[in-house]
Scaffold this motif. Structure first.
Motif, PDB file in Angstrom:
ATOM      1  N   SER A 293       0.827  -1.215   0.000  1.00 13.91           N
ATOM      2  CA  SER A 293       0.000   0.000   0.000  1.00 13.91           C
ATOM      3  C   SER A 293       0.855   1.257   0.000  1.00 13.91           C
ATOM      4  N   ILE A 294       1.908   1.257   0.814  1.00  6.57           N
ATOM      5  CA  ILE A 294       2.778   2.445   0.904  1.00  6.57           C
ATOM      6  C   ILE A 294       3.479   2.694  -0.427  1.00  6.57           C
ATOM      7  N   ILE A 295       4.039   1.635  -1.021  1.00  8.96           N
ATOM      8  CA  ILE A 295       4.719   1.798  -2.312  1.00  8.96           C
ATOM      9  C   ILE A 295       3.716   2.208  -3.386  1.00  8.96           C
ATOM     10  N   GLY A 296       2.536   1.580  -3.382  1.00 12.04           N
ATOM     11  CA  GLY A 296       1.506   1.925  -4.358  1.00 12.04           C
ATOM     12  C   GLY A 296       1.064   3.371  -4.242  1.00 12.04           C
ATOM     13  N   PHE A 297       0.935   3.863  -3.015  1.00 12.64           N
ATOM     14  CA  PHE A 297       0.558   5.261  -2.813  1.00 12.64           C
ATOM     15  C   PHE A 297       1.608   6.200  -3.391  1.00 12.64           C
ATOM     16  N   LEU A 298       2.865   5.932  -3.124  1.00 12.63           N
ATOM     17  CA  LEU A 298       3.943   6.778  -3.654  1.00 12.63           C
ATOM     18  C   LEU A 298       3.973   6.746  -5.177  1.00 12.63           C
ATOM     19  N   MET A 299       3.686   5.573  -5.768  1.00 12.38           N
ATOM     20  CA  MET A 299       3.674   5.459  -7.226  1.00 12.38           C
ATOM     21  C   MET A 299       2.482   6.192  -7.843  1.00 12.38           C
ATOM     22  N   SER A 300       1.393   6.321  -7.085  1.00 10.06           N
ATOM     23  CA  SER A 300       0.192   6.963  -7.635  1.00 10.06           C
ATOM     24  C   SER A 300       0.306   8.482  -7.706  1.00 10.06           C
ATOM     25  N   ILE A 301       1.202   9.054  -6.926  1.00  5.98           N
ATOM     26  CA  ILE A 301       1.330  10.523  -6.881  1.00  5.98           C
ATOM     27  C   ILE A 301       1.684  11.116  -8.245  1.00  5.98           C
ATOM     28  N   TRP A 335     -11.839   1.339   4.982  1.00  4.73           N
ATOM     29  CA  TRP A 335     -12.568   0.123   4.612  1.00  4.73           C
ATOM     30  C   TRP A 335     -11.781  -0.674   3.582  1.00  4.73           C
ATOM     31  N   PHE A 336     -11.196   0.011   2.600  1.00  5.00           N
ATOM     32  CA  PHE A 336     -10.437  -0.674   1.553  1.00  5.00           C
ATOM     33  C   PHE A 336      -9.246  -1.420   2.152  1.00  5.00           C
ATOM     34  N   TYR A 337      -8.500  -0.739   3.001  1.00  6.78           N
ATOM     35  CA  TYR A 337      -7.336  -1.372   3.612  1.00  6.78           C
ATOM     36  C   TYR A 337      -7.765  -2.546   4.490  1.00  6.78           C
ATOM     37  N   GLY A 338      -8.785  -2.314   5.309  1.00 11.37           N
ATOM     38  CA  GLY A 338      -9.214  -3.349   6.251  1.00 11.37           C
ATOM     39  C   GLY A 338      -9.758  -4.588   5.571  1.00 11.37           C
ATOM     40  N   TYR A 339     -10.646  -4.400   4.577  1.00 10.72           N
ATOM     41  CA  TYR A 339     -11.261  -5.590   3.972  1.00 10.72           C
ATOM     42  C   TYR A 339     -10.263  -6.382   3.139  1.00 10.72           C
TER      43      TYR A 339
END
Length: 408
Positions: A293-301, A335-339
């Motif tokens: 999630s962390i890497i994906g977030f940085l890539m989405s910027i 919700w996305f992260y949790g599920y």
């Protein structure tokens, strides 16, 4: 005017109620991912067993063998261990025959999280402008919310141990994280351009993309039985599209792109987990999803800057004036992260057939439930196509076990 006021009032009330689910999401996700759902049962059973095992008084009767010699403490300890072994066997029998409350809780959180994610995600998209809004910005910020939650679990005492990956491990995780980001961004874009139920129906055809990639890109043979199931899946999606009132080509194309990213991610993740010692260095399923999630977030910027960066000020102003944007954005991110994390834990505790049935049931619940809540169309032809498509996905998942020749 009276009808319009009533509609807006109901919409506002629904939005506020869903935004109040944020604390529940935090509690559920924390209980499921950080501290476990069924921990402690073994220790309780052990205490119960010891409470009913009689202990010999120290100064009254001394144990002796058949020759009258006093037995030492080692023999008594061995006897105690034997009692504990018998107790462990009883525990295994009880688990086998009893109800797994932890697994039921996992399923409940998985379905509930997926259901509320789709609703809060669509409400955030609509509040931010709908089809002319900011789907990529919202999808990126959702990953950002999940990343903050993952970091919190690492920093919180007694919550989750930190991963110990190397730089080489980090590099190997980049393709998986990129595909994860791409699949999420394309899915949110599809839901912003059209109905959530339609996007979910198209996303159900992911096995078709997975089959093509596995056969022709990754060199993994797909059985003829599975290939024969794909026309059923594709036909169901086509039928569902015929009577879709909120049909948009952009929604169809972006949902297909999401399927492609998801299929590549699945294959790349299998390759990644074959790295020697990687599982031990990551530490847990939760850690793996947090890193992704962390890497994906940085890539989405960079993607957000390229596509919607020039309008970011407009998005900030909308978020300031409309609480529905940031409240549903934060809720959908959690919700996305949790599920997703709970879904991974659930699937690891079940067999292949159970996984297939669970995924099918989840899609049906989400498609029908979200359509009812958001007032989306449920035309009979759409429902027939949905049933055929999802039924084809279920058959695709279990067909090999059904036609597998019996071993002599």
């Amino acid at each position: 005017e009276k009808y319009l006021w009533t509609t807006q009032s109901k919409s506002h009330s629904s939005t506020m109620k869903l935004s109040l689910s944020l604390p529940l999401c935090v509690l559920c996700a924390t209980a499921a991912s950080a501290f476990g759902l069924n921990g402690g049962s073994k220790s309780m059973l052990s205490k119960t067993q010891h409470a009913f095992v009689p202990k010999a008084p120290a100064n009254m009767v001394q144990a002796v063998d058949v020759q009258g010699n006093r037995m030492n403490t080692v023999s008594l300890a061995a006897e105690g261990n034997a009692l504990e072994v018998r107790g462990g066997a009883a525990e295994v029998v009880e688990k086998k025959g009893g109800v797994d409350i932890g697994l039921i809780a996992y399923f409940a959180l998985w379905y509930l999280g997926n259901y509320y994610y789709n609703i809060t995600n669509k409400l955030a998209l609509n509040a931010a402008g709908g089809k002319t809004g900011f789907p990529l910005t919202i999808s990126s910020l959702q990953l950002g919310v999940g990343s903050l939650y993952g970091l919190f679990l690492w920093l919180a005492p007694d919550a989750r141990s930190k991963p110990k990956i190397t730089m080489e491990d980090f590099k190997k995780m980049l393709p998986v994280a990129f595909c994860f980001m791409g699949a999420h961004s394309a899915s949110v874009f599809a839901m912003g351009m059209g109905a959530v139920s339609f996007a979910q129906i198209v996303k159900a055809s992911e096995p078709a993309f997975a089959a093509v990639l596995s056969q022709y890109v990754y060199g993994k043979k797909v059985s003829k039985a599975k290939w024969l199931c794909l026309p059923i899946v594709i036909g169901g999606v086509i039928l569902a599209s015929v009577k879709e009132l909120d049909f948009a080509v952009s929604a169809l194309v972006s949902a297909c792109i999401a399927n492609m990213f998801a299929a590549v991610r699945g294959n790349e993740n299998k390759k990644l987990m074959e790295t020697p010692g990687l599982k031990d260095r990551i530490g847990s399923v939760g850690n793996q999803f947090a890193i992704t999630s962390i890497i994906g977030f940085l890539m989405s910027i960079p993607v957000v800057i390229a596509k919607e960066g020039s309008r970011f000020g407009e998005f900030v102003e909308i978020a300031k004036t409309s609480p529905a944007v940031w409240k549903n954005l934060a809720a959908s991110g959690l919700w996305f992260y949790g599920y997703n994390e709970v879904a991974t834990m659930t699937l690891k505790k079940t067999g292949a057939v159970t996984q297939s049935v669970a995924n099918t049931a989840k899609r049906v619940i989400v498609i029908v439930g979200v359509a009812l809540v958001l007032g989306e169309s449920l035309d009979p032809m759409k429902l027939i196509g949905c049933s055929i498509g999802i039924g084809g996905v279920l058959l695709y998942s279990i067909i090999d076990s059904l036609v597998k020749p019996k071993s002599e």
